[in-house]
Design a protein around this motif. Structure first.
Motif, PDB file in Angstrom:
ATOM      1  N   THR A  82      -9.390  42.539  19.785  1.00  0.00           N
ATOM      2  CA  THR A  82      -9.278  43.284  21.037  1.00  0.00           C
ATOM      3  C   THR A  82     -10.559  44.058  21.329  1.00  0.00           C
ATOM      4  OG1 THR A  82      -8.164  45.090  19.848  1.00  0.00           O
ATOM      5  CG2 THR A  82      -6.769  43.475  20.955  1.00  0.00           C
ATOM      6  N   THR A  83     -11.245  44.532  20.283  1.00  0.00           N
ATOM      7  CA  THR A  83     -12.523  45.214  20.496  1.00  0.00           C
ATOM      8  C   THR A  83     -13.558  44.254  21.091  1.00  0.00           C
ATOM      9  OG1 THR A  83     -12.118  46.784  18.706  1.00  0.00           O
ATOM     10  CG2 THR A  83     -14.409  46.454  19.379  1.00  0.00           C
ATOM     11  N   LEU A  84     -13.615  43.029  20.565  1.00  0.00           N
ATOM     12  CA  LEU A  84     -14.532  42.029  21.111  1.00  0.00           C
ATOM     13  C   LEU A  84     -14.226  41.744  22.582  1.00  0.00           C
ATOM     14  CD1 LEU A  84     -14.771  39.407  18.214  1.00  0.00           C
ATOM     15  CD2 LEU A  84     -16.599  40.913  19.026  1.00  0.00           C
ATOM     16  N   VAL A  90     -15.786  41.012  27.310  1.00  0.00           N
ATOM     17  CA  VAL A  90     -15.158  40.114  28.275  1.00  0.00           C
ATOM     18  C   VAL A  90     -14.541  40.874  29.448  1.00  0.00           C
ATOM     19  CG1 VAL A  90     -13.443  38.286  28.595  1.00  0.00           C
ATOM     20  CG2 VAL A  90     -14.700  38.447  26.443  1.00  0.00           C
ATOM     21  N   LEU A  91     -13.861  41.970  29.139  1.00  0.00           N
ATOM     22  CA  LEU A  91     -13.132  42.703  30.184  1.00  0.00           C
ATOM     23  C   LEU A  91     -13.715  44.088  30.434  1.00  0.00           C
ATOM     24  CD1 LEU A  91      -9.478  41.792  29.111  1.00  0.00           C
ATOM     25  CD2 LEU A  91     -10.875  40.709  30.883  1.00  0.00           C
ATOM     26  N   SER A  92     -14.957  44.296  30.059  1.00  0.00           N
ATOM     27  CA  SER A  92     -15.530  45.645  30.153  1.00  0.00           C
ATOM     28  C   SER A  92     -15.566  46.160  31.588  1.00  0.00           C
ATOM     29  CB  SER A  92     -16.947  45.651  29.555  1.00  0.00           C
ATOM     30  OG  SER A  92     -17.771  44.693  30.213  1.00  0.00           O
ATOM     31  N   GLU A  93     -15.946  45.316  32.549  1.00  0.00           N
ATOM     32  CA  GLU A  93     -16.046  45.784  33.937  1.00  0.00           C
ATOM     33  C   GLU A  93     -14.683  46.121  34.514  1.00  0.00           C
ATOM     34  OE1 GLU A  93     -18.150  43.018  36.315  1.00  0.00           O
ATOM     35  OE2 GLU A  93     -19.990  43.069  35.094  1.00  0.00           O
ATOM     36  N   VAL A  94     -13.697  45.278  34.268  1.00  0.00           N
ATOM     37  CA  VAL A  94     -12.351  45.537  34.782  1.00  0.00           C
ATOM     38  C   VAL A  94     -11.801  46.832  34.215  1.00  0.00           C
ATOM     39  CG1 VAL A  94      -9.982  44.677  34.834  1.00  0.00           C
ATOM     40  CG2 VAL A  94     -11.890  43.094  35.145  1.00  0.00           C
ATOM     41  N   LEU A  95     -11.967  47.015  32.903  1.00  0.00           N
ATOM     42  CA  LEU A  95     -11.436  48.205  32.253  1.00  0.00           C
ATOM     43  C   LEU A  95     -12.188  49.465  32.680  1.00  0.00           C
ATOM     44  CD1 LEU A  95     -10.814  46.748  28.679  1.00  0.00           C
ATOM     45  CD2 LEU A  95      -9.145  47.159  30.486  1.00  0.00           C
ATOM     46  N   ALA A  96     -13.492  49.339  32.937  1.00  0.00           N
ATOM     47  CA  ALA A  96     -14.270  50.488  33.392  1.00  0.00           C
ATOM     48  C   ALA A  96     -13.788  50.959  34.757  1.00  0.00           C
ATOM     49  CB  ALA A  96     -15.752  50.138  33.441  1.00  0.00           C
ATOM     50  N   ARG A  97     -13.532  50.030  35.673  1.00  0.00           N
ATOM     51  CA  ARG A  97     -13.027  50.408  36.987  1.00  0.00           C
ATOM     52  C   ARG A  97     -11.627  51.010  36.895  1.00  0.00           C
ATOM     53  NH1 ARG A  97     -15.550  45.560  38.454  1.00  0.00           N
ATOM     54  NH2 ARG A  97     -13.557  44.432  38.502  1.00  0.00           N
ATOM     55  N   THR A 102      -7.842  35.011  30.565  1.00  0.00           N
ATOM     56  CA  THR A 102      -8.620  35.313  29.359  1.00  0.00           C
ATOM     57  C   THR A 102      -7.745  35.251  28.117  1.00  0.00           C
ATOM     58  OG1 THR A 102     -10.163  36.700  30.606  1.00  0.00           O
ATOM     59  CG2 THR A 102     -10.050  37.042  28.216  1.00  0.00           C
ATOM     60  N   ILE A 103      -6.581  35.884  28.202  1.00  0.00           N
ATOM     61  CA  ILE A 103      -5.657  35.886  27.067  1.00  0.00           C
ATOM     62  C   ILE A 103      -5.224  34.465  26.728  1.00  0.00           C
ATOM     63  CG2 ILE A 103      -3.322  36.563  26.370  1.00  0.00           C
ATOM     64  CD1 ILE A 103      -3.778  39.202  27.791  1.00  0.00           C
ATOM     65  N   GLU A 104      -4.937  33.667  27.762  1.00  0.00           N
ATOM     66  CA  GLU A 104      -4.469  32.301  27.543  1.00  0.00           C
ATOM     67  C   GLU A 104      -5.530  31.460  26.839  1.00  0.00           C
ATOM     68  OE1 GLU A 104      -1.641  29.408  27.485  1.00  0.00           O
ATOM     69  OE2 GLU A 104      -1.418  31.482  28.216  1.00  0.00           O
ATOM     70  N   LYS A 105      -6.807  31.653  27.203  1.00  0.00           N
ATOM     71  CA  LYS A 105      -7.877  30.840  26.629  1.00  0.00           C
ATOM     72  C   LYS A 105      -8.276  31.303  25.228  1.00  0.00           C
ATOM     73  CE  LYS A 105     -10.020  29.178  30.904  1.00  0.00           C
ATOM     74  NZ  LYS A 105     -11.251  29.133  31.733  1.00  0.00           N
ATOM     75  N   LEU A 106      -8.220  32.628  24.993  1.00  0.00           N
ATOM     76  CA  LEU A 106      -8.681  33.143  23.711  1.00  0.00           C
ATOM     77  C   LEU A 106      -7.603  33.110  22.627  1.00  0.00           C
ATOM     78  CD1 LEU A 106     -10.904  36.169  24.790  1.00  0.00           C
ATOM     79  CD2 LEU A 106     -11.583  33.836  24.229  1.00  0.00           C
ATOM     80  N   ARG A 107      -6.349  32.960  23.023  1.00  0.00           N
ATOM     81  CA  ARG A 107      -5.267  32.950  22.034  1.00  0.00           C
ATOM     82  C   ARG A 107      -5.479  31.873  20.968  1.00  0.00           C
ATOM     83  NH1 ARG A 107      -1.113  31.668  25.033  1.00  0.00           N
ATOM     84  NH2 ARG A 107      -0.333  33.773  25.449  1.00  0.00           N
ATOM     85  N   PRO A 108      -5.690  30.611  21.336  1.00  0.00           N
ATOM     86  CA  PRO A 108      -5.870  29.593  20.288  1.00  0.00           C
ATOM     87  C   PRO A 108      -7.122  29.807  19.450  1.00  0.00           C
ATOM     88  CG  PRO A 108      -6.313  28.662  22.459  1.00  0.00           C
ATOM     89  CD  PRO A 108      -5.712  30.000  22.685  1.00  0.00           C
TER      90      PRO A 108
END
Length: 244
Positions: A172-174, A179-186, A204-210
């Motif tokens: 989750t830190t990665l 990956v989601l830094s801009e969304v989370l910053a806003r 993002t979650i769907e692609k990174l899960r596997p």
């Protein structure tokens, strides 16, 4: 009471004994009249089914008492935040008390039930248990069937949970940082994510899960190989010293 005993196929004396042992909840009272309902009948049939499977009344009492102390099933399954899709693909399993007893037999004790509820493996929903994961249930059942005490299985599960939480923190830190830094910053600035950004998070979650599952599986399998080789080498050294 006579009507309930007749429907359950037991004597009134047996029903009174179950009440004294607190195996069934108290009836609803209106003055001197005690009203029983389908819940009481279902509980009595559960007791009968467990007795037929060879369980003692003491063990049945421990099992049924979990109905009054279990956590909410929604909390167990993590349904409190529908905005973020679940990373896990685990399938919960609904179990009657007798089905749970069939899985673990005499290992169903008050301490083990308490531990299962505390870890989050089990929750109580009405007259049924809900196990958080079919795969974890199958693994626990297999280990117990091969002679590993359920208490030790649960303790191992608790330790695995600690390491799994640490791994989740790494992933989750990665994702949060790169990956989601801009969304989370806003979002931190008071701008809630719009529909497109919510879709981006879900994608993002769907692609990174596997990817995360593959990394953990690869590292775990190699770690087990290293440990087995090390323990085998140690055993061979001990055998060699014993022969000398």
């Amino acid at each position: 009471m006579a009507d309930l005993a007749r429907e359950a196929g037991i004597t009134v004396r047996t029903l009174r004994f179950y009440r004294e042992r607190k195996l069934i909840p108290p009836p609803r009272r209106e003055g001197r009249i005690a009203w029983y309902n389908e819940h009481h009948l279902a509980r009595l049939r559960t007791i009968g089914a467990l007795l037929e499977r060879g369980h003692t009344l003491g063990g049945i009492g421990e099992l049924l008492s979990a109905f009054d102390t279990g956590r909410d099933v929604g909390e167990l399954l993590g349904l409190e935040n529908p905005l973020v899709p679940p990373w896990s693909e685990e399938t919960p399993v609904r179990l009657t008390p007798e089905e749970l007893a069939d899985h673990f037999s005499e290992d169903i004790t008050a301490d083990n039930l308490t531990a299962s509820l505390d870890i989050g493996y089990l929750a109580v929903d009405g007259d049924e248990f809900v196990h958080i994961s079919r795969r974890l249930l199958d693994a626990s059942t297999e280990l117990v069937s091969r002679g590993v005490p359920l208490a030790d299985v649960l303790e191992a599960g608790r330790q695995v949970r600690v390491h799994a939480d640490a791994l989740a923190g790494i992933f989750t830190t990665l994702i949060r940082t790169h990956v989601l830094s801009e969304v989370l910053a806003r979002a931190s600035a008071g701008e809630p994510p719009g529909p497109h950004e919510v879709d981006h998070i879900a994608e993002t979650i769907e692609k990174l899960r596997p990817l995360s599952k593959g990394v953990v599986e690869a590292e775990l399998s190699m770690a087990v190989d290293r440990r087995v080789r090390a323990e085998l080498a140690e055993w061979l050294r001990e055998q060699g010293q014993a022969e000398e």
